[in-house]
Design an enzyme around this catalytic site. Structure first.
Site, PDB file in Angstrom:
ATOM      1  N   GLY A   1       0.836  -1.198   0.000  1.00  0.00           N
ATOM      2  CA  GLY A   1       0.000   0.000   0.000  1.00  0.00           C
ATOM      3  C   GLY A   1       0.866   1.242   0.000  1.00  0.00           C
ATOM      4  O   GLY A   1       2.019   1.236  -0.437  1.00  0.00           O
ATOM      5  N   GLY A   2       0.305   2.317   0.559  1.00  0.00           N
ATOM      6  CA  GLY A   2       1.038   3.585   0.580  1.00  0.00           C
ATOM      7  C   GLY A   2       2.349   3.486   1.331  1.00  0.00           C
ATOM      8  O   GLY A   2       3.247   4.314   1.138  1.00  0.00           O
TER       9      GLY A   2
ATOM     10  N   ALA B   1      25.009   9.957 -27.882  1.00  0.00           N
ATOM     11  CA  ALA B   1      25.474   9.208 -26.714  1.00  0.00           C
ATOM     12  C   ALA B   1      26.884   9.630 -26.318  1.00  0.00           C
ATOM     13  O   ALA B   1      27.248   9.592 -25.142  1.00  0.00           O
ATOM     14  CB  ALA B   1      25.407   7.716 -26.996  1.00  0.00           C
TER      15      ALA B   1
HETATM   16  C1  HXC Z   1      -3.024  -4.050  12.750  1.00  0.00           C
HETATM   17  C2  HXC Z   1      -1.993  -5.937  11.986  1.00  0.00           C
HETATM   18  C3  HXC Z   1      -1.848  -5.361  10.723  1.00  0.00           C
HETATM   19  C4  HXC Z   1      -2.347  -4.053  10.526  1.00  0.00           C
HETATM   20  C5  HXC Z   1      -1.007  -7.320  10.662  1.00  0.00           C
HETATM   21  N1  HXC Z   1      -1.468  -7.155  11.898  1.00  0.00           N
HETATM   22  N2  HXC Z   1      -1.229  -6.236   9.922  1.00  0.00           N
HETATM   23  N3  HXC Z   1      -2.590  -5.282  12.997  1.00  0.00           N
HETATM   24  N4  HXC Z   1      -2.926  -3.435  11.572  1.00  0.00           N
HETATM   25  N5  HXC Z   1      -2.207  -3.437   9.357  1.00  0.00           N
HETATM   26  C6  HXC Z   1      -1.391  -8.110  13.008  1.00  0.00           C
HETATM   27  C7  HXC Z   1      -2.263  -9.317  12.787  1.00  0.00           C
HETATM   28  O1  HXC Z   1      -3.556  -9.046  13.257  1.00  0.00           O
HETATM   29  C8  HXC Z   1      -1.561 -10.359  13.630  1.00  0.00           C
HETATM   30  O2  HXC Z   1      -1.876 -10.159  14.988  1.00  0.00           O
HETATM   31  C9  HXC Z   1      -0.103  -9.992  13.455  1.00  0.00           C
HETATM   32  O3  HXC Z   1      -0.096  -8.651  13.036  1.00  0.00           O
HETATM   33  C10 HXC Z   1       0.581 -10.833  12.434  1.00  0.00           C
HETATM   34  O4  HXC Z   1      -0.208 -10.850  11.257  1.00  0.00           O
HETATM   35  P1  HXC Z   1      -0.581 -12.206  10.512  1.00  0.00           P
HETATM   36  O5  HXC Z   1      -1.705 -11.867   9.597  1.00  0.00           O
HETATM   37  O6  HXC Z   1      -0.773 -13.307  11.478  1.00  0.00           O
HETATM   38  O7  HXC Z   1       0.769 -12.465   9.725  1.00  0.00           O
HETATM   39  P2  HXC Z   1       0.959 -13.075   8.283  1.00  0.00           P
HETATM   40  O8  HXC Z   1       0.079 -14.280   8.110  1.00  0.00           O
HETATM   41  O9  HXC Z   1       2.423 -13.233   8.108  1.00  0.00           O
HETATM   42  O10 HXC Z   1       0.417 -11.968   7.274  1.00  0.00           O
HETATM   43  C11 HXC Z   1       1.064 -10.707   7.162  1.00  0.00           C
HETATM   44  C12 HXC Z   1       0.202  -9.721   6.354  1.00  0.00           C
HETATM   45  C13 HXC Z   1      -1.245  -9.691   6.945  1.00  0.00           C
HETATM   46  C14 HXC Z   1       0.147 -10.206   4.907  1.00  0.00           C
HETATM   47  C15 HXC Z   1       0.891  -8.375   6.392  1.00  0.00           C
HETATM   48  O11 HXC Z   1      -1.118  -9.476   8.360  1.00  0.00           O
HETATM   49  C16 HXC Z   1      -2.075  -8.607   6.365  1.00  0.00           C
HETATM   50  O12 HXC Z   1      -2.603  -8.749   5.262  1.00  0.00           O
HETATM   51  N6  HXC Z   1      -2.257  -7.546   7.143  1.00  0.00           N
HETATM   52  C17 HXC Z   1      -3.087  -6.436   6.743  1.00  0.00           C
HETATM   53  C18 HXC Z   1      -2.395  -5.634   5.679  1.00  0.00           C
HETATM   54  C19 HXC Z   1      -3.160  -4.385   5.349  1.00  0.00           C
HETATM   55  O13 HXC Z   1      -4.235  -4.450   4.718  1.00  0.00           O
HETATM   56  N7  HXC Z   1      -2.683  -3.246   5.857  1.00  0.00           N
HETATM   57  C20 HXC Z   1      -3.233  -1.975   5.626  1.00  0.00           C
HETATM   58  C21 HXC Z   1      -2.769  -1.578   4.238  1.00  0.00           C
HETATM   59  S1  HXC Z   1      -3.196   0.050   3.843  1.00  0.00           S
HETATM   60  P3  HXC Z   1      -1.868 -11.361  16.027  1.00  0.00           P
HETATM   61  O14 HXC Z   1      -2.310 -10.718  17.293  1.00  0.00           O
HETATM   62  O15 HXC Z   1      -2.801 -12.383  15.490  1.00  0.00           O
HETATM   63  O16 HXC Z   1      -0.467 -11.849  16.079  1.00  0.00           O
HETATM   64  C22 HXC Z   1      -1.849   0.859   4.220  1.00  0.00           C
HETATM   65  C23 HXC Z   1      -1.985   2.255   3.837  1.00  0.00           C
HETATM   66  C24 HXC Z   1      -0.727   3.006   4.114  1.00  0.00           C
HETATM   67  O17 HXC Z   1      -0.913   0.391   4.725  1.00  0.00           O
HETATM   68  C25 HXC Z   1      -0.991   4.369   3.539  1.00  0.00           C
HETATM   69  C26 HXC Z   1       0.142   5.293   3.709  1.00  0.00           C
HETATM   70  C27 HXC Z   1      -0.154   6.623   3.087  1.00  0.00           C
END
Ligand code: HXC
Length: 510
Positions: free
Chosen positions: A169-170, A405
């Protein structure tokens, strides 16, 4: 009193455990080190000073107040690499997936501010699930604050990103604005939208590794500058790169003791260029034979291999090398190689790193794919970058330097300080055959005449002396003496000063 002291130790111990042993084990099972282990490998032993170990998030939504892990998913601080100061942050995937909360972002911003204030580079180790979903816009604001600091720090202190887990993402845009990105194969990925969204929107089925793994970004997209087998190798290589770089834009790159004679003669270079002008040879051999102790740190090794970029040292001083590679696409310039080299030249220029250009270039790559994709604008990036660079510039033409070049590759006309040519050089507007076919079109049906015209053209122009007669080449040098000539040239330029007229900033063709 003792109780208070031991409470501090207990709190520290708890903070050091991050997300707990189960999550640490899971991190290790994926072949990844923890954030703390990474920092300990990156900085000199015993040098790490941590900031904000006890910072916790302030979120009260979704039951978050029930768990407030110390450090909030990122370890920040400063240490040294071979005795030179560096600011570091490492996202801790074992704590809420290393996700970025408002306070997590504040911690990163704090060390970025310190780095700017004290003039030391920032190394960010990224391993994060992205924006802390429970915090919503507070998290986005945190990212925005980091982005703004990335921009302000650009050209002031070197910024290096290591991608050692998810970066999606971002969140990708902070590393994207740093000077270098290094990834670990099979355990890191970067993409703006992940495989699921891609499937929904475009119906393409692609794995995370294919979409944004280290191989993709070092070979296809050029987003990353290097890919390594594992965390340990990646960190060791970043330490190696760090030793080439200055701490900030007001300091010179470090001088390293050297044990290699600057006057070392390399007789084998006299036969590096083959007799047949169309036979390739490996330009890397020349780079390694010029460099102190043959030490070369290559940047973007797997992308646009028709140009080579990286760092060497001459008499202990860092020098950035840009070299056409005749082994790939005959060393021609195209969109990818121009972009790659332009970014490299600009980094060298903003951090006062002298540039050595090794030239064997038959011209720009022809074709509709190049023209439609904007080779004019992208080629102009390299021309512009060389033209604006005020650092010492030394150029050695080994063979071909044709047409536009020739001008682009740090020619005299772009304020090259020392422009050398080997006797094997051909500095001309184009190759003899192409030139003959145009200026003697009337003889096209007569192969004998065409062969004679070609030979005449070669005799007249396929050499360095026409350019040398005009002062466009300062000296025609023996290949075997290249290390000595180039080292002396850079030594003479250590006090170089140029005047740049005031402007707010330039307008490089982006
Ligand atoms: C809060 C999060 C998190 C998040 C992971 N966790 N991502 N908590 N916010 N964004 C937590 C999980 O709940 C989990 O907690 C622990 O971290 C480990 O994650 P898992 O899913 O068990 O790990 P894994 O299977 O290795 O998968 C990793 C992952 C997945 C692919 C990154 O966690 C995922 O898809 N997370 C969400 C990604 C996402 O959509 N993020 C927002 C994107 S938007 P527990 O307690 O169970 O251990 C963004 C915008 C930025 O980032 C913009 C900037 C301008």
């Amino acid at each position: 009193m003792k109780d208070i002291l031991s409470e501090l130790e207990d709190r520290r111990e708890a903070a050091r455990l991050g997300g707990g042993q189960r999550r640490v084990d899971s991190q290790h099972a994926k072949g990844k080190l923890t954030a703390r282990e990474r920092i300990m490998l990156l900085v000199d032993e015993g040098s790490f000073e941590e900031f904000d170990m006890f910072v916790t998030h302030r979120c009260t939504d979704f039951g978050m107040e029930a768990s407030k892990p110390a450090g909030d998913g990122v370890i920040t601080g400063w240490g040294t690499i071979n005795g030179r100061q560096v600011y570091v942050y490492a996202q801790d995937f074992t704590v809420l997936g290393g996700s970025v909360s408002a306070t997590h972002a504040q911690k990163i911003c704090k060390i970025m501010d310190m780095a700017m204030q004290n003039g030391a580079p920032v190394i960010g180790i990224n391993d994060s699930g992205g924006a802390r979903i429970q915090e919503g816009v507070d998290s986005l604001a945190g990212y925005g604050e980091i982005f703004e600091r990335n921009v302000r720090a650009s050209g002031v202190v070197p910024q290096i990103s290591l991608i050692m887990g998810p970066c999606a993402g971002g969140a990708v845009y902070s590393p994207a604005m740093t000077d270098f990105i290094f990834m670990v194969k099979d355990s890191s990925y970067m993409f703006v939208t992940g495989p699921d969204v891609v499937k929904t929107v475009t119906n393409e089925v692609v794995s995370a590794e294919e979409l944004g793994g280290a191989t993709t970004h070092t070979r296809k997209s050029s987003v990353a500058d290097g890919a390594f087998e594992n965390d340990v190798e990646a960190i060791a290589e970043v330490r190696r790169l760090f030793d080439f770089l200055p701490l900030n834009n007001m300091q010179k790159p470090p001088m390293r003791p050297f044990f290699d004679d600057p006057s070392r003669v390399e007789e084998s270079l006299d036969t590096l260029v083959p007799v047949n002008p169309n036979t390739p040879y490996d330009m890397k051999e020349l780079i390694l034979k010029i460099a102190d102790e043959g030490d070369f740190f290559e940047i973007q090794e797997d992308y646009a291999k028709n140009i080579i970029t990286g760092y060497i040292r001459l008499e202990g001083q860092t020098v950035g090398v840009v070299a056409n590679q005749p082994m790939v696409l005959a060393g021609c310039l195209d969109i990818d190689s121009s972009r790659k080299a332009a970014r490299f030249v600009r980094f060298c220029d903003c951090f006062d790193i002298p540039i050595l250009s090794l030239v064997d270039v038959p011209g720009f790559l022809p074709g509709t794919s190049q023209e439609y994709a904007g080779v004019i604008k992208h080629g102009a990036k390299l021309l512009y970058a060389y033209g604006e660079a005020t650092v010492p510039k030394v150029t050695v033409i080994t063979r071909k330097a044709y047409g536009g070049a020739y001008v682009v590759m740090s020619s005299k006309h772009l304020r090259g300080d020392f422009n050398y040519a080997w006797p094997t050089s051909e500095i001309a507007v184009m190759g003899a055959k192409g030139a003959t076919e145009i200026i003697h079109r009337a003889d096209a049906g007569n192969p004998e005449k065409i062969a004679q015209h070609t030979a005449d053209y070669e005799e007249r122009f396929a050499n360095p002396f026409v350019a040398a007669e005009r002062g466009f080449i300062d000296e025609v040098i023996m290949p075997q003496s290249t290390r000595r000539r180039v080292s002396r040239a850079f030594a003479s330029l250590r006090t170089k000063k140029t005047h740049v007229p005031w402007k707010k900033h330039d307008n490089i063709p982006l």
